[in-house]
Design an enzyme around this catalytic site. Structure first.
Site, PDB file in Angstrom:
ATOM      1  N   ASN A   2    -206.725 -11.762  26.771  1.00 46.08           N
ATOM      2  CA  ASN A   2    -205.430 -10.240  26.983  1.00 46.08           C
ATOM      3  C   ASN A   2    -205.395 -10.452  28.386  1.00 46.08           C
ATOM      4  O   ASN A   2    -206.371  -8.939  27.998  1.00 46.08           O
ATOM      5  CB  ASN A   2    -205.079  -9.675  25.596  1.00 46.08           C
ATOM      6  CG  ASN A   2    -204.312  -8.768  25.062  1.00 46.08           C
ATOM      7  OD1 ASN A   2    -204.415  -7.390  24.578  1.00 46.08           O
ATOM      8  ND2 ASN A   2    -202.976  -8.714  25.968  1.00 46.08           N
ATOM      9  N   ASN A  35    -195.020  -3.021  28.348  1.00 41.07           N
ATOM     10  CA  ASN A  35    -195.420  -4.601  28.010  1.00 41.07           C
ATOM     11  C   ASN A  35    -194.870  -5.451  28.743  1.00 41.07           C
ATOM     12  O   ASN A  35    -193.863  -5.040  29.827  1.00 41.07           O
ATOM     13  CB  ASN A  35    -195.095  -5.001  26.510  1.00 41.07           C
ATOM     14  CG  ASN A  35    -195.838  -4.872  25.767  1.00 41.07           C
ATOM     15  OD1 ASN A  35    -197.100  -4.760  25.644  1.00 41.07           O
ATOM     16  ND2 ASN A  35    -195.261  -4.208  24.124  1.00 41.07           N
ATOM     17  N   CYS A  59    -203.051   0.606  23.487  1.00 38.54           N
ATOM     18  CA  CYS A  59    -204.113  -1.021  23.972  1.00 38.54           C
ATOM     19  C   CYS A  59    -204.838  -1.054  23.822  1.00 38.54           C
ATOM     20  O   CYS A  59    -206.006  -0.677  24.747  1.00 38.54           O
ATOM     21  CB  CYS A  59    -203.164  -1.476  25.229  1.00 38.54           C
ATOM     22  SG  CYS A  59    -203.835  -3.329  25.126  1.00 38.54           S
ATOM     23  N   ASN A  98    -207.758  -3.780  24.200  1.00 38.23           N
ATOM     24  CA  ASN A  98    -208.080  -4.496  24.653  1.00 38.23           C
ATOM     25  C   ASN A  98    -207.930  -3.810  26.290  1.00 38.23           C
ATOM     26  O   ASN A  98    -209.085  -3.883  26.751  1.00 38.23           O
ATOM     27  CB  ASN A  98    -207.749  -5.581  24.913  1.00 38.23           C
ATOM     28  CG  ASN A  98    -208.542  -6.315  23.461  1.00 38.23           C
ATOM     29  OD1 ASN A  98    -208.613  -6.654  23.130  1.00 38.23           O
ATOM     30  ND2 ASN A  98    -207.195  -7.695  23.183  1.00 38.23           N
ATOM     31  N   HIS A 143    -198.003  -1.078  13.285  1.00 43.99           N
ATOM     32  CA  HIS A 143    -198.527  -2.561  13.159  1.00 43.99           C
ATOM     33  C   HIS A 143    -197.882  -2.730  11.566  1.00 43.99           C
ATOM     34  O   HIS A 143    -198.200  -1.766  10.725  1.00 43.99           O
ATOM     35  CB  HIS A 143    -200.230  -2.778  13.239  1.00 43.99           C
ATOM     36  CG  HIS A 143    -200.475  -2.912  14.260  1.00 43.99           C
ATOM     37  ND1 HIS A 143    -200.795  -4.405  14.945  1.00 43.99           N
ATOM     38  CD2 HIS A 143    -200.761  -1.800  15.583  1.00 43.99           C
ATOM     39  CE1 HIS A 143    -201.660  -3.575  16.058  1.00 43.99           C
ATOM     40  NE2 HIS A 143    -201.567  -2.301  16.010  1.00 43.99           N
ATOM     41  N   ASN A 186    -196.125  -3.990  15.855  1.00 44.11           N
ATOM     42  CA  ASN A 186    -196.839  -5.192  16.052  1.00 44.11           C
ATOM     43  C   ASN A 186    -196.704  -6.409  14.330  1.00 44.11           C
ATOM     44  O   ASN A 186    -197.153  -5.568  13.176  1.00 44.11           O
ATOM     45  CB  ASN A 186    -198.081  -5.584  16.258  1.00 44.11           C
ATOM     46  CG  ASN A 186    -197.831  -4.081  18.004  1.00 44.11           C
ATOM     47  OD1 ASN A 186    -197.524  -5.081  18.780  1.00 44.11           O
ATOM     48  ND2 ASN A 186    -197.562  -3.033  17.589  1.00 44.11           N
ATOM     49  N   GLU A 232    -197.180  -9.435  19.177  1.00 42.27           N
ATOM     50  CA  GLU A 232    -197.483  -8.461  20.160  1.00 42.27           C
ATOM     51  C   GLU A 232    -195.685  -8.275  19.819  1.00 42.27           C
ATOM     52  O   GLU A 232    -195.557  -8.756  21.151  1.00 42.27           O
ATOM     53  CB  GLU A 232    -198.338  -8.307  20.990  1.00 42.27           C
ATOM     54  CG  GLU A 232    -198.540  -7.194  21.240  1.00 42.27           C
ATOM     55  CD  GLU A 232    -199.853  -6.778  22.417  1.00 42.27           C
ATOM     56  OE1 GLU A 232    -200.408  -6.313  23.167  1.00 42.27           O
ATOM     57  OE2 GLU A 232    -200.835  -8.398  23.055  1.00 42.27           O
ATOM     58  N   ARG A 233    -195.500  -7.089  19.693  1.00 43.18           N
ATOM     59  CA  ARG A 233    -194.271  -5.975  20.483  1.00 43.18           C
ATOM     60  C   ARG A 233    -194.626  -6.319  21.768  1.00 43.18           C
ATOM     61  O   ARG A 233    -195.181  -5.675  22.393  1.00 43.18           O
ATOM     62  CB  ARG A 233    -194.175  -4.563  19.630  1.00 43.18           C
ATOM     63  CG  ARG A 233    -193.204  -4.230  20.234  1.00 43.18           C
ATOM     64  CD  ARG A 233    -193.547  -2.529  19.554  1.00 43.18           C
ATOM     65  NE  ARG A 233    -194.861  -1.301  19.973  1.00 43.18           N
ATOM     66  CZ  ARG A 233    -194.908   0.020  20.137  1.00 43.18           C
ATOM     67  NH1 ARG A 233    -194.248   0.684  19.252  1.00 43.18           N
ATOM     68  NH2 ARG A 233    -195.524  -0.110  20.387  1.00 43.18           N
ATOM     69  N   CYS A 236    -205.466  -9.194  20.481  1.00 39.15           N
ATOM     70  CA  CYS A 236    -205.296  -7.777  20.551  1.00 39.15           C
ATOM     71  C   CYS A 236    -205.371  -6.570  19.393  1.00 39.15           C
ATOM     72  O   CYS A 236    -205.985  -6.937  18.724  1.00 39.15           O
ATOM     73  CB  CYS A 236    -203.299  -7.711  19.285  1.00 39.15           C
ATOM     74  SG  CYS A 236    -202.620  -6.365  19.627  1.00 39.15           S
ATOM     75  N   GLY A 240    -204.055  -4.547  16.521  1.00 37.10           N
ATOM     76  CA  GLY A 240    -204.116  -5.534  16.149  1.00 37.10           C
ATOM     77  C   GLY A 240    -205.245  -5.717  14.723  1.00 37.10           C
ATOM     78  O   GLY A 240    -205.612  -6.002  13.759  1.00 37.10           O
TER      79      GLY A 240
END
Length: 267
Positions: free
Chosen positions: A13, A64, A73, A75, A149, A180, A198-199, A207, A210
């Protein structure tokens, strides 16, 4: 004007990270899309802007690839912590704490939220499970881990056409900020396999939020016990959560290269 950036990824990612504490830059949706473009720009899943913060070591903002600014986010948090050494990071999804250790970067993501208006949904509904279905996917658990999510557990992850169903669920009017979409298969008493739509970015190799949301939903249902290894297409993350507590996510952060570019090229 030239600007400096770092290219990093967490399990594939990937991010373009710009430190605006050194040199102020202006980001809007069009510029974020131009930077993220893999054919005409630098290329990334998310554009990350680091700014000064009055309540943490720094503030992290996230766009995004479609140009939408989002709250959180996981990551990217690990990557920013690894790049800067920050231990407290402000995001639109809340303050988070980071620790660096031999097993990777650990982020305390805060406590999950399960209330319909915290996710948010468009109107009051049970969130665990959500009494809605989409093309064979039903019984999803909706929650917020700083961003929204929905999590579905299935017996065969490979049988779910997430590339087709994901965008339909993401943009359903019941989710006013979009959502998401996570589809997971339980593979052991403390192990999950996960795919994420992912949105604003589509199918992703990893993710972090996620993985957090999915582990929480699985622990809450008694499907697994923590800490949980969540295996994504890009590799594994370890998620630990005890009901009533905060979520701890541990995983790698990889620096790919540093570069400079002309800001006007992304007007």
């Amino acid at each position: 004007m030239r600007f400096a950036f770092d290219k990093m990824h967490g399990l594939g990612n990937d991010f373009v990270i710009v430190d605006a504490r050194r040199q102020p830059v202006a980001i809007d949706a069009a510029r974020a899309r131009a930077v993220a473009d893999r054919h005409r720009g630098i290329g990334c899943d998310q554009l990350i802007l680091i700014e000064a913060s009055g309540e943490a070591d720094l503030r992290m903002r996230i766009w995004n690839a479609d140009g939408g600014e989002v709250e959180q986010c996981g990551n990217a948090l690990r990557c920013v912590a690894a790049l800067t050494g920050a231990t407290r990071i402000e995001t639109a999804g809340g303050l988070v704490a980071a620790e660096q250790g031999g097993g990777g970067i650990t982020i305390d993501m805060g406590a999950p939220r399960f209330e319909w208006d915290a996710i948010p949904l468009a109107y009051p509904l049970d969130t665990a499970p959500l009494p809605l279905g989409w093309d064979g996917l039903a019984g999803g658990h909706a929650l917020s881990v700083g961003n929204p999510h929905i999590v579905f557990f299935v017996p065969d992850l490979a049988a779910v056409p997430l590339d087709r169903i994901g965008p339909v669920i993401e943009t359903d009017p019941v989710f006013p900020k979009r959502i998401n979409v996570n589809v997971a298969e339980v593979t052991g008493p403390a192990a999950l396999r996960l795919s994420v739509w992912e949105r604003g970015a589509g199918l992703t190799r990893a993710c972090g939020t996620g993985a957090c949301a999915t582990a929480v939903a699985a622990i809450r249902q008694g499907l697994v016990s923590g800490p949980v290894e969540v295996r994504l297409p890009g590799g594994p993350l370890v998620i630990d959560w005890t009901p009533g507590g905060t979520i701890r996510m541990t995983g790698p952060a990889t620096h790919v290269f540093a570069g400079e570019a002309e800001w006007e090229a992304f007007a």
